[in-house]
Structure formats: structure tokens, C-alpha cells
Write a protein that holds these residues in place. Structure first.
Motif, PDB file in Angstrom:
ATOM      1  N   GLN A  13       0.831  -1.203   0.000  1.00 56.46           N
ATOM      2  CA  GLN A  13       0.000   0.000   0.000  1.00 56.46           C
ATOM      3  C   GLN A  13       0.866   1.253   0.000  1.00 56.46           C
ATOM      4  N   LEU A  14       1.934   1.237   0.812  1.00 65.04           N
ATOM      5  CA  LEU A  14       2.844   2.380   0.840  1.00 65.04           C
ATOM      6  C   LEU A  14       3.560   2.520  -0.500  1.00 65.04           C
ATOM      7  N   ALA A  15       4.014   1.414  -1.067  1.00 68.18           N
ATOM      8  CA  ALA A  15       4.681   1.466  -2.377  1.00 68.18           C
ATOM      9  C   ALA A  15       3.742   2.086  -3.413  1.00 68.18           C
ATOM     10  N   ASN A  16       2.458   1.733  -3.371  1.00 68.52           N
ATOM     11  CA  ASN A  16       1.490   2.305  -4.305  1.00 68.52           C
ATOM     12  C   ASN A  16       1.320   3.801  -4.090  1.00 68.52           C
ATOM     13  N   ARG A  17       1.288   4.231  -2.833  1.00 67.42           N
ATOM     14  CA  ARG A  17       1.175   5.674  -2.540  1.00 67.42           C
ATOM     15  C   ARG A  17       2.408   6.427  -3.019  1.00 67.42           C
ATOM     16  N   LEU A  18       3.573   5.844  -2.760  1.00 63.19           N
ATOM     17  CA  LEU A  18       4.806   6.487  -3.204  1.00 63.19           C
ATOM     18  C   LEU A  18       4.873   6.521  -4.731  1.00 63.19           C
ATOM     19  N   ALA A  19       4.428   5.454  -5.382  1.00 62.94           N
ATOM     20  CA  ALA A  19       4.397   5.426  -6.852  1.00 62.94           C
ATOM     21  C   ALA A  19       3.446   6.496  -7.369  1.00 62.94           C
ATOM     22  N   GLY A  20       2.332   6.709  -6.680  1.00 65.09           N
ATOM     23  CA  GLY A  20       1.410   7.786  -7.059  1.00 65.09           C
ATOM     24  C   GLY A  20       2.084   9.138  -6.981  1.00 65.09           C
ATOM     25  N   GLY A  21       2.892   9.335  -5.957  1.00 67.09           N
ATOM     26  CA  GLY A  21       3.658  10.576  -5.850  1.00 67.09           C
ATOM     27  C   GLY A  21       4.649  10.712  -6.992  1.00 67.09           C
ATOM     28  N   LEU A  22       5.336   9.613  -7.321  1.00 68.82           N
ATOM     29  CA  LEU A  22       6.286   9.643  -8.435  1.00 68.82           C
ATOM     30  C   LEU A  22       5.576   9.975  -9.742  1.00 68.82           C
ATOM     31  N   LEU A  23       4.385   9.427  -9.910  1.00 73.09           N
ATOM     32  CA  LEU A  23       3.596   9.701 -11.112  1.00 73.09           C
ATOM     33  C   LEU A  23       3.254  11.181 -11.210  1.00 73.09           C
ATOM     34  N   ASP A  24       3.048  11.808 -10.054  1.00 67.95           N
ATOM     35  CA  ASP A  24       2.752  13.248 -10.007  1.00 67.95           C
ATOM     36  C   ASP A  24       4.016  14.107 -10.025  1.00 67.95           C
ATOM     37  N   GLY A  25       5.188  13.457 -10.078  1.00 68.82           N
ATOM     38  CA  GLY A  25       6.442  14.205 -10.134  1.00 68.82           C
ATOM     39  C   GLY A  25       7.020  14.544  -8.767  1.00 68.82           C
ATOM     40  N   ASP A  26       6.623  13.810  -7.730  1.00 67.46           N
ATOM     41  CA  ASP A  26       7.095  14.089  -6.383  1.00 67.46           C
ATOM     42  C   ASP A  26       7.724  12.850  -5.769  1.00 67.46           C
ATOM     43  N   PRO A  27       9.030  12.810  -5.611  1.00 67.22           N
ATOM     44  CA  PRO A  27      10.012  13.792  -6.055  1.00 67.22           C
ATOM     45  C   PRO A  27      10.286  13.663  -7.553  1.00 67.22           C
ATOM     46  N   PRO A  28      10.835  14.702  -8.137  1.00 63.22           N
ATOM     47  CA  PRO A  28      11.127  14.669  -9.580  1.00 63.22           C
ATOM     48  C   PRO A  28      12.202  13.632  -9.925  1.00 63.22           C
ATOM     49  N   GLU A  29      12.207  13.222 -11.168  1.00 63.07           N
ATOM     50  CA  GLU A  29      13.223  12.283 -11.638  1.00 63.07           C
ATOM     51  C   GLU A  29      14.608  12.874 -11.387  1.00 63.07           C
ATOM     52  N   GLY A  30      15.513  11.999 -10.941  1.00 58.89           N
ATOM     53  CA  GLY A  30      16.876  12.430 -10.645  1.00 58.89           C
ATOM     54  C   GLY A  30      17.065  12.910  -9.219  1.00 58.89           C
ATOM     55  N   ARG A  74      14.674   7.231 -10.808  1.00 61.62           N
ATOM     56  CA  ARG A  74      15.318   6.985 -12.105  1.00 61.62           C
ATOM     57  C   ARG A  74      14.715   7.851 -13.203  1.00 61.62           C
ATOM     58  N   PRO A  75      15.542   8.302 -14.130  1.00 65.38           N
ATOM     59  CA  PRO A  75      14.999   8.963 -15.314  1.00 65.38           C
ATOM     60  C   PRO A  75      14.075   7.987 -16.054  1.00 65.38           C
ATOM     61  N   GLY A  76      12.919   8.453 -16.460  1.00 63.18           N
ATOM     62  CA  GLY A  76      11.953   7.616 -17.155  1.00 63.18           C
ATOM     63  C   GLY A  76      10.971   6.915 -16.241  1.00 63.18           C
ATOM     64  N   ALA A  77      11.153   7.053 -14.919  1.00 64.74           N
ATOM     65  CA  ALA A  77      10.268   6.362 -13.962  1.00 64.74           C
ATOM     66  C   ALA A  77       8.826   6.827 -14.110  1.00 64.74           C
ATOM     67  N   ARG A  78       8.628   8.124 -14.301  1.00 62.00           N
ATOM     68  CA  ARG A  78       7.265   8.660 -14.413  1.00 62.00           C
ATOM     69  C   ARG A  78       6.551   8.085 -15.633  1.00 62.00           C
ATOM     70  N   GLU A  79       7.243   8.036 -16.749  1.00 58.96           N
ATOM     71  CA  GLU A  79       6.629   7.496 -17.972  1.00 58.96           C
ATOM     72  C   GLU A  79       6.371   5.998 -17.820  1.00 58.96           C
ATOM     73  N   GLN A  80       7.279   5.285 -17.194  1.00 58.27           N
ATOM     74  CA  GLN A  80       7.085   3.854 -16.944  1.00 58.27           C
ATOM     75  C   GLN A  80       5.832   3.639 -16.081  1.00 58.27           C
TER      76      GLN A  80
END
Length: 115
Positions: A13-30, A74-80
């Protein structure tokens, strides 16, 4: 306060929440992910649970483990993430949603896509 359910392990559940943040750009790639301690305090979870969640994201190829420095997006994580979320939505959620819209008699022109 964060609410958790009994349907999935907490780390997932936490991994999914963190992935949601990554999808929104938080934190940004890099950029660095917050530390295990910071996330454990933020989500009121055991650091081991937080570590498992971060490891899951790392195993999915979304994070880079820089020894002695931490985990970075990682670069490309958001698009993945976007690609896999789109595939999951179109496969699992859209058919049910479309069926519900039909049952309720809601036409496409009645939906406001801009909200």
C-alpha cells in the motif's frame, strides 16, 4: 492521518502511494527519495515496512540505489508508471466504468473531462 486497509500488505500500500507521488512528479526524476526514517515518521509505519516498500519500487526499476547516498528516482520512472497505470486502467477499470455509465444512462457528452 493515513488510512490503511486489510486487502494488501502495508508495504505494498505504501509502495502504491509512493508510486502515485512519483507519477505526479514528487520527487522529480533524478532527485532523492525521502529517507526511511522520514517516511516512517510521515506515515507512522515501522521502518522495516518502509524499507520493503522502497525495495519494491527499486525492484520495479523506478529507483536507483546509490550506495552510501540513498535512493534516487530513475529517469523515465514517471513514464514507466504512466504506461503501466494506463494499461491497468484500460484492462481492469475502464470496462467496469463503461458498463456502469451505460447502466446509469450517462453519455460521453455529459462528462466534464476538465475538472
Amino acid at each position: 492521518m493515513h488510512s490503511w486497509d486489510d486487502k494488501q500488505p502495508l508495504y505494498r500500500q505504501l509502495a502504491n502511494r509512493l508510486a502515485g507521488g512519483l507519477l505526479d512528479g514528487d520527487p522529480p526524476e533524478g532527485e532523492a527519495m525521502p529517507s526511511v526514517r522520514v517516511l516512517a515518521a510521515q506515515y507512522l509505519l515501522n521502518p522495516i515496512t518502509v524499507g520493503r516498500a522502497l525495495q519494491a519500487l527499486n525492484d520495479e526499476g523506478l529507483l536507483d540505489n546509490r550506495r552510501g547516498v540513498g535512493l534516487y528516482v530513475r529517469p523515465g520512472a514517471r513514464e514507466q508508471l504512466r504506461r503501466s497505470a494506463r494499461e491497468r486502467f484500460l484492462r481492469d477499470e475502464w470496462p467496469q466504468l463503461r458498463q456502469r455509465l451505460r447502466r446509469l444512462g450517462i453519455a460521453a457528452d455529459e462528462l466534464d473531462w476538465e475538472e
